[in-house]
Design a protein around this motif. Structure first.
Motif, PDB file in Angstrom:
ATOM      1  N   VAL A 110       4.630  -0.452  -2.433  1.00  0.00           N
ATOM      2  CA  VAL A 110       5.840   0.326  -2.682  1.00  0.00           C
ATOM      3  C   VAL A 110       5.542   1.674  -3.333  1.00  0.00           C
ATOM      4  CG1 VAL A 110       7.367  -1.678  -2.775  1.00  0.00           C
ATOM      5  CG2 VAL A 110       6.230  -0.903  -4.859  1.00  0.00           C
ATOM      6  N   SER A 111       4.291   1.907  -3.703  1.00  0.00           N
ATOM      7  CA  SER A 111       3.952   3.224  -4.257  1.00  0.00           C
ATOM      8  C   SER A 111       4.199   4.328  -3.224  1.00  0.00           C
ATOM      9  CB  SER A 111       2.496   3.261  -4.717  1.00  0.00           C
ATOM     10  OG  SER A 111       1.602   3.121  -3.612  1.00  0.00           O
ATOM     11  N   LYS A 112       4.268   3.956  -1.944  1.00  0.00           N
ATOM     12  CA  LYS A 112       4.549   4.924  -0.886  1.00  0.00           C
ATOM     13  C   LYS A 112       6.031   5.285  -0.809  1.00  0.00           C
ATOM     14  CE  LYS A 112       0.736   3.234   1.998  1.00  0.00           C
ATOM     15  NZ  LYS A 112       0.386   2.578   3.287  1.00  0.00           N
ATOM     16  N   GLY A 113       6.857   4.547  -1.559  1.00  0.00           N
ATOM     17  CA  GLY A 113       8.287   4.856  -1.578  1.00  0.00           C
ATOM     18  C   GLY A 113       9.057   4.179  -0.465  1.00  0.00           C
ATOM     19  N   TYR A 193       7.097  -2.053  -8.408  1.00  0.00           N
ATOM     20  CA  TYR A 193       8.325  -1.365  -8.006  1.00  0.00           C
ATOM     21  C   TYR A 193       8.120   0.143  -7.880  1.00  0.00           C
ATOM     22  CZ  TYR A 193       9.003   0.135 -12.880  1.00  0.00           C
ATOM     23  OH  TYR A 193       8.855   0.713 -14.112  1.00  0.00           O
ATOM     24  N   TYR A 194       9.023   0.725  -7.119  1.00  0.00           N
ATOM     25  CA  TYR A 194       9.092   2.185  -6.964  1.00  0.00           C
ATOM     26  C   TYR A 194      10.473   2.616  -7.450  1.00  0.00           C
ATOM     27  CZ  TYR A 194      10.059   6.604  -4.504  1.00  0.00           C
ATOM     28  OH  TYR A 194      10.420   7.894  -4.200  1.00  0.00           O
TER      29      TYR A 194
END
Length: 245
Positions: A110-113, A193-194
């Motif tokens: 999820v770091s990619k959004g 989480y993002y």
């Protein structure tokens, strides 16, 4: 003498009752409000704060239909305003926090959004028909022009806490959840989480009101005042809430 004893017993029952407070609270508050209530009861011996969690919209409907709550903590100021306008609340709505939504997953990066979402991914959130966090989740998906792509993959929980459970149990690959739940120990341990940018949705202005049932309940007002004290504010901040000045 018997009459005096009866009056004294009646007085004691009134005093005891006035120290019990029943709170209807938005599901995103589950961890923060539990800590705040425990802290209040620890420093105010003899009081009892009972908190019932659920979606803000369902709680509003229950209160309007006579549910015996003393205080209502909503995830959206709209519902407390309606209760005040309709004569169910005896105080003006007071802002206590600003909530945030996140994209949470135990399997996706999820770091990619939001770009990690696709029609193949099962996504959980709260039912937008009566849950403010679900409404903001839909707004965020539309902001990123993803809603039409993933609409059929959306799974709605009765409230945002249930949506988080769908994620933890593997019934969803990702969730659009409350930051306050993503920061709870179980979710921190099992996923990441993002933080969805605030401009992607309307603000979650969270407010409370004291209800008519609590008109003579000093403890209800005292507990609401306690929510604005530094110890309680620290707990809100711990779970990611932005606080009003």
């Amino acid at each position: 003498m018997k009459r005096i004893l009866l009056l004294f017993q009646l007085f004691l029952s009134i005093v005891t009752f006035s120290q019990n407070v029943k709170v209807a609270a938005a599901a995103d508050l589950r961890y923060a409000m539990d800590e705040i209530a425990r802290l209040y009861m620890k420093t105010n011996q003899g009081t009892s704060i009972e908190v019932v969690y659920g979606s803000s919209g369902n709680a509003y409907t229950q209160i309007a239909n006579g549910a015996p709550y003393d205080v209502y903590f909503s995830a959206d100021i709209i519902y407390p305003k309606k209760l005040k306008d309709e004569g169910f609340a005896i105080t003006e709505p007071k802002l206590y926090a600003i909530g945030r939504i996140v994209l949470w997953s135990s399997t996706l990066d999820v770091s990619k959004g939001m770009e990690v979402l696709s029609p193949k991914i099962r996504i959980a959130t709260a039912n937008p028909e009566h849950a403010p966090y679900g409404q903001r989740a839909v707004e965020a998906l539309k902001f990123y022009k993803l809603y039409d792509q993933v609409e059929k993959q959306l799974t709605f929980g009765e409230n945002i806490s249930q949506a988080a459970q769908f994620c933890l149990t593997g019934n969803a690959d990702a969730g659009l959840l409350a930051l306050s739940l993503a920061l709870s120990p179980n979710m921190i341990k099992n996923g990441s989480y993002y933080l969805i940018p605030a401009e992607a949705h309307r603000p979650l202005e969270q407010a409370f009101v004291v209800l008519k049932k609590a008109a003579g309940n000093k403890t209800a007002f005292d507990f609401c005042n306690f929510v604005a004290t530094p110890p309680a504010r620290e707990i809100f901040e711990k779970y990611g809430f932005t606080l009003p000045k």
